[in-house]
Design a protein around this motif. Structure first.
Motif, PDB file in Angstrom:
ATOM      1  N   MET A   1       0.524  -1.411   0.022  1.00 28.17           N
ATOM      2  CA  MET A   1      -0.388  -0.377   0.226  1.00 28.17           C
ATOM      3  C   MET A   1       0.773   0.689  -0.450  1.00 28.17           C
ATOM      4  N   ASN A   2       0.522   2.196  -0.768  1.00 26.58           N
ATOM      5  CA  ASN A   2       1.120   3.149  -0.416  1.00 26.58           C
ATOM      6  C   ASN A   2       0.887   4.272   0.616  1.00 26.58           C
ATOM      7  N   VAL A   3       1.480   4.070   1.177  1.00 25.24           N
ATOM      8  CA  VAL A   3       0.962   5.135   3.023  1.00 25.24           C
ATOM      9  C   VAL A   3       0.988   6.445   2.845  1.00 25.24           C
ATOM     10  N   ASP A   4       1.425   7.280   1.402  1.00 21.94           N
ATOM     11  CA  ASP A   4       1.220   8.515   1.242  1.00 21.94           C
ATOM     12  C   ASP A   4      -0.553   8.536   0.631  1.00 21.94           C
ATOM     13  N   HIS A   5      -0.820   8.005  -0.074  1.00 25.65           N
ATOM     14  CA  HIS A   5      -2.104   8.266   0.314  1.00 25.65           C
ATOM     15  C   HIS A   5      -3.120   7.725   0.581  1.00 25.65           C
ATOM     16  N   GLU A   6      -2.542   6.714   1.936  1.00 25.53           N
ATOM     17  CA  GLU A   6      -3.507   6.607   2.562  1.00 25.53           C
ATOM     18  C   GLU A   6      -3.468   7.109   3.671  1.00 25.53           C
ATOM     19  N   ILE A   7      -2.867   8.463   3.696  1.00 27.91           N
ATOM     20  CA  ILE A   7      -2.149   9.642   4.915  1.00 27.91           C
ATOM     21  C   ILE A   7      -3.452   9.909   4.397  1.00 27.91           C
ATOM     22  N   THR A   8      -3.409  10.302   3.029  1.00 26.37           N
ATOM     23  CA  THR A   8      -4.187  11.849   2.249  1.00 26.37           C
ATOM     24  C   THR A   8      -5.999  10.981   2.418  1.00 26.37           C
ATOM     25  N   LEU A   9      -6.534   9.940   2.947  1.00 28.03           N
ATOM     26  CA  LEU A   9      -7.516   9.263   2.894  1.00 28.03           C
ATOM     27  C   LEU A   9      -8.050   9.265   4.091  1.00 28.03           C
ATOM     28  N   LEU A  10      -6.711   9.465   5.014  1.00 30.11           N
ATOM     29  CA  LEU A  10      -7.156   9.444   6.622  1.00 30.11           C
ATOM     30  C   LEU A  10      -7.297  10.868   7.107  1.00 30.11           C
ATOM     31  N   THR A  11      -7.088  12.334   6.492  1.00 27.36           N
ATOM     32  CA  THR A  11      -7.150  13.419   6.011  1.00 27.36           C
ATOM     33  C   THR A  11      -8.407  13.929   5.952  1.00 27.36           C
ATOM     34  N   GLU A  12      -9.171  12.782   4.999  1.00 28.77           N
ATOM     35  CA  GLU A  12     -10.219  12.966   4.810  1.00 28.77           C
ATOM     36  C   GLU A  12     -11.422  12.933   4.980  1.00 28.77           C
ATOM     37  N   GLU A  13     -10.758  11.368   5.850  1.00 25.99           N
ATOM     38  CA  GLU A  13     -12.186  10.793   6.921  1.00 25.99           C
ATOM     39  C   GLU A  13     -12.337  11.581   8.101  1.00 25.99           C
ATOM     40  N   LYS A  57       4.057  14.363  10.809  1.00 26.25           N
ATOM     41  CA  LYS A  57       4.158  15.621  11.563  1.00 26.25           C
ATOM     42  C   LYS A  57       2.063  15.651  10.389  1.00 26.25           C
ATOM     43  N   VAL A  58       1.381  14.555  10.637  1.00 26.16           N
ATOM     44  CA  VAL A  58       0.106  15.396   9.759  1.00 26.16           C
ATOM     45  C   VAL A  58      -0.992  15.274  10.480  1.00 26.16           C
ATOM     46  N   ILE A  59      -1.191  14.316  11.601  1.00 28.81           N
ATOM     47  CA  ILE A  59      -1.945  14.797  12.707  1.00 28.81           C
ATOM     48  C   ILE A  59      -0.741  14.549  13.804  1.00 28.81           C
ATOM     49  N   THR A  60      -1.646  14.754  15.142  1.00 29.48           N
ATOM     50  CA  THR A  60      -1.280  14.367  16.321  1.00 29.48           C
ATOM     51  C   THR A  60      -2.179  13.804  17.748  1.00 29.48           C
ATOM     52  N   PHE A  61      -1.863  12.270  18.445  1.00 31.92           N
ATOM     53  CA  PHE A  61      -1.988  12.328  19.038  1.00 31.92           C
ATOM     54  C   PHE A  61      -1.485  12.334  20.746  1.00 31.92           C
ATOM     55  N   ASN A  62      -2.265  12.087  21.847  1.00 35.25           N
ATOM     56  CA  ASN A  62      -1.611  11.701  23.232  1.00 35.25           C
ATOM     57  C   ASN A  62      -1.171  10.004  23.303  1.00 35.25           C
ATOM     58  N   GLY A  63      -0.153   9.624  23.277  1.00 33.68           N
ATOM     59  CA  GLY A  63      -0.120   8.441  23.369  1.00 33.68           C
ATOM     60  C   GLY A  63       0.827   7.987  21.864  1.00 33.68           C
ATOM     61  N   GLU A  64       1.532   6.892  22.104  1.00 29.78           N
ATOM     62  CA  GLU A  64       2.279   5.925  21.353  1.00 29.78           C
ATOM     63  C   GLU A  64       1.227   4.946  20.539  1.00 29.78           C
ATOM     64  N   LEU A  65       0.362   4.619  21.143  1.00 27.45           N
ATOM     65  CA  LEU A  65      -1.013   3.533  20.454  1.00 27.45           C
ATOM     66  C   LEU A  65      -2.542   3.747  21.218  1.00 27.45           C
ATOM     67  N   LEU A  66      -2.911   3.782  20.331  1.00 25.53           N
ATOM     68  CA  LEU A  66      -4.212   3.893  20.264  1.00 25.53           C
ATOM     69  C   LEU A  66      -4.965   2.240  20.097  1.00 25.53           C
ATOM     70  N   LEU A  67      -5.351   1.993  21.388  1.00 25.25           N
ATOM     71  CA  LEU A  67      -6.575   1.113  20.952  1.00 25.25           C
ATOM     72  C   LEU A  67      -7.988   1.426  21.904  1.00 25.25           C
ATOM     73  N   GLN A  68      -8.822   0.422  20.963  1.00 21.41           N
ATOM     74  CA  GLN A  68     -10.407   0.689  20.743  1.00 21.41           C
ATOM     75  C   GLN A  68     -10.460   0.142  22.520  1.00 21.41           C
ATOM     76  N   GLY A  69     -12.075   0.793  22.918  1.00 23.49           N
ATOM     77  CA  GLY A  69     -12.691   0.983  24.041  1.00 23.49           C
ATOM     78  C   GLY A  69     -11.770   1.987  25.053  1.00 23.49           C
ATOM     79  N   VAL A  70     -10.520   1.724  25.013  1.00 21.43           N
ATOM     80  CA  VAL A  70      -9.194   1.991  25.722  1.00 21.43           C
ATOM     81  C   VAL A  70      -9.226   3.776  26.282  1.00 21.43           C
TER      82      VAL A  70
END
Length: 81
Positions: A1-13, A57-70
């Motif tokens: 998969m093309n990482v840059d393309h995935e990041i573009t899709l992520l920003t759109e979402e 540096k397209v997005i930021t969030f607290n922590g290194e890993l995000l887990l569903q629920g937690v």
């Protein structure tokens, strides 16, 4: 998969699902992103895409890993509009 393309899709979402925070940046809760049907179909490994976007540096969030629920209430903030 093309990482840059995935990041573009992520920003759109993030723009589609999120809203402006107090700083004027678009933000969405991780739980909203994770539980969205369209995102589930788009991203085979959502956390991998999030980590790649954070490294670039397209997005930021607290922590290194995000887990569903937690970490459902953790904000994923778009740094580049």
């Amino acid at each position: 998969m093309n990482v840059d393309h995935e990041i573009t899709l992520l920003t759109e979402e993030i723009r589609r699902l999120g809203s402006k925070n107090a700083d004027g940046k678009t933000s969405v809760k991780f739980g909203v992103l994770f539980n969205d049907d369209r995102c589930a179909n788009l991203f085979e490994a959502l956390m991998g895409t999030l980590k790649a976007a954070k490294r670039k540096k397209v997005i930021t969030f607290n922590g290194e890993l995000l887990l569903q629920g937690v970490h459902d209430n953790v904000d994923v903030v778009l740094l580049q509009e």
